[in-house]
Design a protein around this motif. Structure first.
Motif, PDB file in Angstrom:
ATOM      1  N   TYR A 198      12.169  -3.850  -2.010  1.00 56.77           N
ATOM      2  CA  TYR A 198      11.216  -3.463  -3.044  1.00 56.77           C
ATOM      3  C   TYR A 198      10.398  -4.701  -3.402  1.00 56.77           C
TER       4      TYR A 198
ATOM      5  N   LEU B 200      -1.973  -5.469   0.358  1.00 60.38           N
ATOM      6  CA  LEU B 200      -1.004  -4.377   0.385  1.00 60.38           C
ATOM      7  C   LEU B 200      -1.138  -3.533   1.636  1.00 60.38           C
TER       8      LEU B 200
ATOM      9  N   TYR C  68       7.095   0.442  -2.641  1.00 65.61           N
ATOM     10  CA  TYR C  68       6.249   0.229  -3.817  1.00 65.61           C
ATOM     11  C   TYR C  68       6.599   1.284  -4.851  1.00 65.61           C
TER      12      TYR C  68
ATOM     13  N   HIS D 219       3.158  -0.723 -10.376  1.00 65.44           N
ATOM     14  CA  HIS D 219       2.886  -2.059 -10.885  1.00 65.44           C
ATOM     15  C   HIS D 219       3.319  -2.188 -12.346  1.00 65.44           C
TER      16      HIS D 219
ATOM     17  N   TYR E 181      -3.982   1.077  -4.501  1.00 63.65           N
ATOM     18  CA  TYR E 181      -2.721   0.429  -4.153  1.00 63.65           C
ATOM     19  C   TYR E 181      -1.737   1.450  -3.571  1.00 63.65           C
ATOM     20  N   TRP E 182      -1.719   2.615  -4.165  1.00 66.54           N
ATOM     21  CA  TRP E 182      -0.838   3.662  -3.631  1.00 66.54           C
ATOM     22  C   TRP E 182      -1.294   4.109  -2.242  1.00 66.54           C
TER      23      TRP E 182
ATOM     24  N   ARG F 235      -0.082   1.769   0.400  1.00 70.49           N
ATOM     25  CA  ARG F 235       1.345   1.813   0.709  1.00 70.49           C
ATOM     26  C   ARG F 235       1.773   3.115   1.376  1.00 70.49           C
TER      27      ARG F 235
END
Length: 480
Positions: free
Chosen positions: A367, A389, A398, A401, A443-444, A447
Motif C-alpha cells: 500500500y 501514479l 491505492y 489520499h 489519481y484513481w 491506479r
C-alpha cells in the motif's frame, strides 16, 4: 499505592494508555483506562489555532460549558468506582478542545490533580497548562511513575523533570527537560481487559468487550520511537527540534520485543500484529536478529511501514519469510519540487518506483500513502503526481489520499505562516476545489490496472473531464 485513572480522549491508536498502565503497575500503583468519546475532527479548532499564534482562541480556552452529554456522567460514575488519586488525559492536537471540556467537567466532580500528556500537549504546553495541574512534555512513563510516587508519599510533584506544573497559588513552573530514556526500561503494556472501559454516547463497554472494541482482535506495538527522517509535515521532525536528533531514534532490544509478543500471543491470540514504527525497515542489523526469533516464537501475520530508501529486495524477502503479509510505503507526492522543497523528503522518484517493485517481488501486499491539498501545490505538481501514479507499479494498492493538515509548530506550518506573511513565494490558494476534484479523480484512473498507460495519459489530456470531473468515475477500478 496510588490509584491513577488515565483517559484517552478520542480512541484511535490506543497504545499509550496500556503502556503507561504497565509501567505504573510494575511500580506498584493501580490503574484503570478509560477510552472516551468517538473521534471527531474539530475543524473550528483546526482553522483557528493551528498557527504561530501564542494562544488558542478565547472560545476554546475560556468558554464555560453549561451542558454535558450523558457520556460525561457515565465517565464520572466509572471513575467514582475506582476512586482515583489523580486523573491523566492523553491528548492529541485535534482533541485539545474536547480535553478542555472534559477537564472542566472533571474539576466539577473530582477534587484530585489532573495531568495532561500526549503529542498535542508536547507541542502546545502553554495551552495545556491553562487547564491541567501537570503537563508532561515528551515521553511519559518515568513522569507518571514519579507523579504517582509523589502522591503516595504526599510529596511535591511540581518539580518533576519533563513537566510544567501549576502550584496551588497559580504559579506555573516550567521544569527542565527530561533526558531521553532507553526503551529497554519500559514495561510490557497492560492490556488486561478488567482495566478497560470504552465510553461513548450512552454506552459503557467493559472488560473483554472493551478489549475487542479497541483492538478488533489484533495487537498493536511499536518496537522503536523516533525516525531517521525529518519530513516537514511529521511530528518526528518537531521532536528532533525539541529534544535533539542525536539518540532520538531508539529501539527496544529484540528479546524484550519478543517477550511482549509471546505474552500477547498467549493472552489474546491476535489474528494480526501491527508494527506502528515510523519506519520498521530502518535497521537491517536489528531485523536480522529479530526476524528469525519472531518466526520461531510468534509467527503471527503482520503489517508494517517502510520507506523507499530503507529496504532492498533481500531484506523484504526476509521480512516476508518471517510473517509480513502487508506493508505501507510513504510516497506523499509525485512532484519532485514538493518532496524536496516543501516536505523535506528528498527521495528520488525513480527509487520510489524501484522500492515499490521490490515490495511486489518479495510477495508482500503493498500500500502507499499520498498527501494532497498542500498549500504549496500548483497544478504542475498535481499533474506530476498523476503521471507518477501512472508509472508506479500497478500492484501497489491505492486506498485514497490524505489531505494535508497544518499542525501546530511543525516546520510545514511555519512555512505556511511565513508564506502568508509574504516572506516566501507561495502558491497558496492557486488551486481551486474543482481542479482538485479533477486531479483526485485522475489519481484513481492512474491506479486502474485495466487501463493501459497510453490510454490513461490520453484521458488525462481530455478537456471534457476537466469541466466535468465526475465523468472520470467510469474509469475507476472496481475496488474504488
Amino acid at each position: 499505592m496510588s490509584n491513577i485513572a488515565i483517559i484517552k480522549i478520542h480512541p484511535g491508536l490506543n497504545m499509550a494508555l496500556p503502556q503507561l498502565s504497565g509501567d505504573l503497575n510494575r511500580a506498584g500503583h493501580a490503574t484503570k483506562l478509560y477510552f472516551f468519546k468517538e473521534y471527531t475532527i474539530e475543524e473550528q479548532y483546526l482553522k483557528s489555532s493551528f498557527s504561530r499564534e501564542k494562544t488558542v482562541s478565547l472560545k476554546l480556552t475560556q468558554e464555560k460549558y453549561t451542558h454535558f452529554e450523558e457520556e460525561y456522567y457515565l465517565l464520572a460514575k466509572e471513575l467514582r468506582e475506582f476512586n482515583p488519586d489523580a486523573i491523566g488525559l492523553s491528548v492529541i492536537s485535534l482533541s485539545i478542545p474536547e480535553a478542555i471540556k472534559t477537564t472542566q467537567f472533571l474539576r466539577e466532580n473530582f477534587d484530585v490533580p489532573i495531568a495532561w500528556g500526549g503529542v498535542g500537549v508536547t507541542l502546545q504546553p502553554e495551552i495545556a497548562i491553562e487547564h491541567a495541574d501537570l503537563v508532561c512534555i515528551g515521553d511519559g512513563e518515568e513522569v507518571i511513575i514519579e507523579f504517582a510516587d509523589c502522591l503516595q508519599n504526599n510529596s511535591d510533584w511540581t518539580t518533576i523533570l519533563g513537566t510544567w506544573a501549576r502550584t496551588p497559588d497559580g504559579e506555573i513552573i516550567q521544569n527542565a527537560k527530561r533526558p531521553i530514556p532507553s526503551l529497554d526500561t519500559i514495561a510490557i503494556p497492560n492490556w488486561e481487559p478488567r482495566s478497560l472501559r470504552y465510553i461513548t454516547g450512552s454506552k459503557v463497554v467493559k472488560h473483554k468487550l472493551a478489549y475487542q472494541k479497541l483492538t478488533e482482535g489484533e495487537y498493536q506495538i511499536m518496537t522503536q520511537r523516533g525516525c531517521p527522517f525529518s519530513c516537514s509535515f511529521c511530528v518526528e521532525s518537531r521532536y528532533q527540534e525539541m529534544f535533539g536528533k542525536k539518540n532520538s531514534l531508539r529501539r527496544r532490544s529484540v528479546d524484550l520485543v519478543i517477550d511482549e509478543l509471546v505474552a500477547a500471543k498467549e493472552s489474546f491470540d491476535p489474528r494480526i500484529l501491527w508494527f506502528w514504527d515510523d519506519v520498521f525497515t530502518v535497521n537491517p542489523r536489528w531485523l536480522r536478529e529479530f526476524l528469525p526469533k519472531y518466526k520461531e516464537k510468534v509467527g503471527i501475520p503482520f503489517w508494517c511501514y517502510t520507506y523507499p530508501t530503507t529496504h532492498n529486495l533481500q531484506l523484504l524477502m526476509d521480512i516476508k519469510e518471517a510473517g509480513c503479509t502487508a506493508m505501507t510505503m510513504g510516497i506523499q507526492s509525485g512532484s519532485k519540487r514538493i518532496l524536496e522543497d516543501v516536505y523535506n523528503r528528498p527521495t528520488p522518484l525513480d527509487r520510489v518506483i524501484e522500492a515499490a517493485q521490490e515490495i511486489i517481488d518479495a510477495g508482500i501486499i503493498g500500500y502507499f500513502d499520498l498527501i494532497t491539498k498542500s498549500s504549496f501545490e500548483t497544478e504542475a505538481d498535481l499533474r506530476a503526481t498523476f503521471e507518477f501514479l501512472v508509472d508506479l507499479p500497478q500492484e501497489m494498492n491505492y486506498i485514497g489520499h490524505g489531505e494535508m493538515k497544518s499542525y501546530p509548530t511543525y516546520s510545514y506550518t511555519n512555512k505556511e505562516d511565513a508564506a502568508r506573511e509574504g516572506n516566501i513565494v507561495t502558491s497558496i490558494g492557486t488551486v481551486d476545489d474543482k481542479t482538485y476534484d479533477y486531479y483526485h479523480n485522475l489519481y484513481w484512473v492512474a491506479r486502474n490496472p485495466c487501463v493501459d498507460k497510453n490510454e490513461k495519459l490520453r484521458i488525462g489530456s481530455e478537456p471534457a473531464f476537466r469541466e466535468q470531473p465526475e465523468l472520470l468515475t467510469q474509469y475507476f477500478y472496481a475496488y474504488r
